[in-house]
Design a protein around this motif. Structure first.
Motif, PDB file in Angstrom:
ATOM      1  N   MET A  89      13.024 -29.435 -17.359  1.00 25.90           N
ATOM      2  CA  MET A  89      12.250 -30.350 -16.537  1.00 25.90           C
ATOM      3  C   MET A  89      12.258 -29.941 -15.059  1.00 25.90           C
ATOM      4  N   ASP A  90      12.768 -28.764 -14.739  1.00 25.27           N
ATOM      5  CA  ASP A  90      12.801 -28.326 -13.345  1.00 25.27           C
ATOM      6  C   ASP A  90      11.413 -28.144 -12.745  1.00 25.27           C
ATOM      7  N   TRP A  91      10.441 -27.813 -13.572  1.00 26.50           N
ATOM      8  CA  TRP A  91       9.104 -27.569 -13.065  1.00 26.50           C
ATOM      9  C   TRP A  91       8.458 -28.826 -12.501  1.00 26.50           C
ATOM     10  N   MET A  92       8.984 -29.999 -12.863  1.00 27.21           N
ATOM     11  CA  MET A  92       8.410 -31.250 -12.366  1.00 27.21           C
ATOM     12  C   MET A  92       9.105 -31.747 -11.101  1.00 27.21           C
ATOM     13  N   ALA A  93      10.179 -31.107 -10.712  1.00 24.65           N
ATOM     14  CA  ALA A  93      10.925 -31.482  -9.515  1.00 24.65           C
ATOM     15  C   ALA A  93      11.342 -32.956  -9.548  1.00 24.65           C
ATOM     16  N   TRP A  94      11.935 -33.365 -10.666  1.00 30.90           N
ATOM     17  CA  TRP A  94      12.392 -34.732 -10.808  1.00 30.90           C
ATOM     18  C   TRP A  94      13.546 -35.010  -9.846  1.00 30.90           C
ATOM     19  N   THR A  95      13.488 -36.156  -9.235  1.00 30.35           N
ATOM     20  CA  THR A  95      14.612 -36.653  -8.463  1.00 30.35           C
ATOM     21  C   THR A  95      15.110 -37.910  -9.159  1.00 30.35           C
ATOM     22  N   LEU A  96      16.279 -38.359  -8.822  1.00 27.52           N
ATOM     23  CA  LEU A  96      16.820 -39.554  -9.467  1.00 27.52           C
ATOM     24  C   LEU A  96      15.917 -40.771  -9.246  1.00 27.52           C
ATOM     25  N   PRO A  97      15.440 -41.045  -8.017  1.00 28.72           N
ATOM     26  CA  PRO A  97      14.552 -42.198  -7.844  1.00 28.72           C
ATOM     27  C   PRO A  97      13.263 -42.099  -8.672  1.00 28.72           C
ATOM     28  N   THR A  98      12.715 -40.887  -8.798  1.00 26.26           N
ATOM     29  CA  THR A  98      11.506 -40.708  -9.599  1.00 26.26           C
ATOM     30  C   THR A  98      11.792 -40.985 -11.068  1.00 26.26           C
ATOM     31  N   ALA A  99      12.895 -40.482 -11.564  1.00 26.26           N
ATOM     32  CA  ALA A  99      13.268 -40.714 -12.957  1.00 26.26           C
ATOM     33  C   ALA A  99      13.518 -42.199 -13.223  1.00 26.26           C
ATOM     34  N   ILE A 100      14.175 -42.866 -12.302  1.00 25.57           N
ATOM     35  CA  ILE A 100      14.420 -44.305 -12.447  1.00 25.57           C
ATOM     36  C   ILE A 100      13.100 -45.066 -12.454  1.00 25.57           C
ATOM     37  N   PHE A 101      12.190 -44.715 -11.564  1.00 28.25           N
ATOM     38  CA  PHE A 101      10.893 -45.375 -11.488  1.00 28.25           C
ATOM     39  C   PHE A 101      10.145 -45.282 -12.822  1.00 28.25           C
ATOM     40  N   PHE A 102      10.023 -44.071 -13.350  1.00 27.14           N
ATOM     41  CA  PHE A 102       9.294 -43.903 -14.606  1.00 27.14           C
ATOM     42  C   PHE A 102      10.071 -44.490 -15.782  1.00 27.14           C
ATOM     43  N   GLY A 103      11.379 -44.479 -15.722  1.00 27.41           N
ATOM     44  CA  GLY A 103      12.184 -45.116 -16.765  1.00 27.41           C
ATOM     45  C   GLY A 103      11.968 -46.620 -16.800  1.00 27.41           C
ATOM     46  N   VAL A 104      11.892 -47.237 -15.629  1.00 25.65           N
ATOM     47  CA  VAL A 104      11.653 -48.679 -15.559  1.00 25.65           C
ATOM     48  C   VAL A 104      10.255 -49.012 -16.079  1.00 25.65           C
ATOM     49  N   ILE A 105       9.258 -48.215 -15.716  1.00 29.28           N
ATOM     50  CA  ILE A 105       7.899 -48.446 -16.205  1.00 29.28           C
ATOM     51  C   ILE A 105       7.875 -48.319 -17.732  1.00 29.28           C
ATOM     52  N   ALA A 106       8.524 -47.302 -18.282  1.00 29.90           N
ATOM     53  CA  ALA A 106       8.577 -47.128 -19.738  1.00 29.90           C
ATOM     54  C   ALA A 106       9.285 -48.307 -20.405  1.00 29.90           C
ATOM     55  N   ALA A 107      10.382 -48.759 -19.823  1.00 29.44           N
ATOM     56  CA  ALA A 107      11.113 -49.903 -20.376  1.00 29.44           C
ATOM     57  C   ALA A 107      10.261 -51.168 -20.343  1.00 29.44           C
ATOM     58  N   LEU A 108       9.514 -51.368 -19.264  1.00 27.46           N
ATOM     59  CA  LEU A 108       8.617 -52.522 -19.181  1.00 27.46           C
ATOM     60  C   LEU A 108       7.549 -52.475 -20.266  1.00 27.46           C
ATOM     61  N   LEU A 109       6.950 -51.311 -20.461  1.00 33.73           N
ATOM     62  CA  LEU A 109       5.910 -51.181 -21.486  1.00 33.73           C
ATOM     63  C   LEU A 109       6.471 -51.436 -22.888  1.00 33.73           C
ATOM     64  N   ILE A 110       7.657 -50.917 -23.161  1.00 33.39           N
ATOM     65  CA  ILE A 110       8.286 -51.150 -24.464  1.00 33.39           C
ATOM     66  C   ILE A 110       8.620 -52.627 -24.640  1.00 33.39           C
ATOM     67  N   THR A 111       9.185 -53.235 -23.604  1.00 32.25           N
ATOM     68  CA  THR A 111       9.534 -54.655 -23.664  1.00 32.25           C
ATOM     69  C   THR A 111       8.303 -55.512 -23.898  1.00 32.25           C
ATOM     70  N   PHE A 112       7.223 -55.240 -23.180  1.00 31.52           N
ATOM     71  CA  PHE A 112       6.024 -56.042 -23.331  1.00 31.52           C
ATOM     72  C   PHE A 112       5.360 -55.810 -24.686  1.00 31.52           C
ATOM     73  N   THR A 113       5.497 -54.619 -25.242  1.00 34.47           N
ATOM     74  CA  THR A 113       4.975 -54.363 -26.584  1.00 34.47           C
ATOM     75  C   THR A 113       5.749 -55.163 -27.624  1.00 34.47           C
ATOM     76  N   VAL A 114       7.062 -55.164 -27.517  1.00 34.04           N
ATOM     77  CA  VAL A 114       7.895 -55.934 -28.445  1.00 34.04           C
ATOM     78  C   VAL A 114       7.596 -57.422 -28.308  1.00 34.04           C
ATOM     79  N   LEU A 115       7.469 -57.906 -27.084  1.00 33.96           N
ATOM     80  CA  LEU A 115       7.143 -59.319 -26.868  1.00 33.96           C
ATOM     81  C   LEU A 115       5.792 -59.679 -27.475  1.00 33.96           C
ATOM     82  N   ALA A 116       4.815 -58.795 -27.347  1.00 38.41           N
ATOM     83  CA  ALA A 116       3.486 -59.063 -27.896  1.00 38.41           C
ATOM     84  C   ALA A 116       3.518 -59.112 -29.420  1.00 38.41           C
ATOM     85  N   ILE A 117       4.380 -58.309 -30.025  1.00 40.63           N
ATOM     86  CA  ILE A 117       4.480 -58.313 -31.483  1.00 40.63           C
ATOM     87  C   ILE A 117       5.244 -59.543 -31.975  1.00 40.63           C
TER      88      ILE A 117
END
Length: 90
Positions: free
Chosen positions: A1-29
């Motif tokens: 993943m070095d080619w994307m130049a991930w930083t910890l804040p960037t990874a946390i940001f996208f992790g939170v967005i992914a967790a929100l999408l998963i949570t809202f999908t489970v809630l909708a089901i």
């Protein structure tokens, strides 16, 4: 993943967005909901309100960065207040 130049804040940001999408999908089901009409006078579901919250938070952060230029944690507090308002009244 070095080619994307991930930083910890960037990874946390996208992790939170992914967790929100998963949570809202489970809630909708598990708890299907009917759309409701809020202050905008349009029918919205939880997913719609999440999208409005994320889009508005992006604009709030950009405005904060342009006007204040620093102290982004205070912008996060503003975004959390905005999110609570969207999920309550929109």
């Amino acid at each position: 993943m070095d080619w994307m130049a991930w930083t910890l804040p960037t990874a946390i940001f996208f992790g939170v967005i992914a967790a929100l999408l998963i949570t809202f999908t489970v809630l909708a089901i598990k708890f299907p909901e009917t759309p409701r009409v809020g202050i905008l006078r349009i029918e919205t579901t939880r997913g719609d309100r999440l999208f409005i919250t994320l889009l508005g938070s992006a604009f709030l952060n950009l405005a904060w960065l342009g006007i204040v230029g620093a102290n982004q944690p205070y912008a996060l507090i503003l975004c959390l207040i905005y999110a609570a308002a969207v999920f309550r009244w929109v």
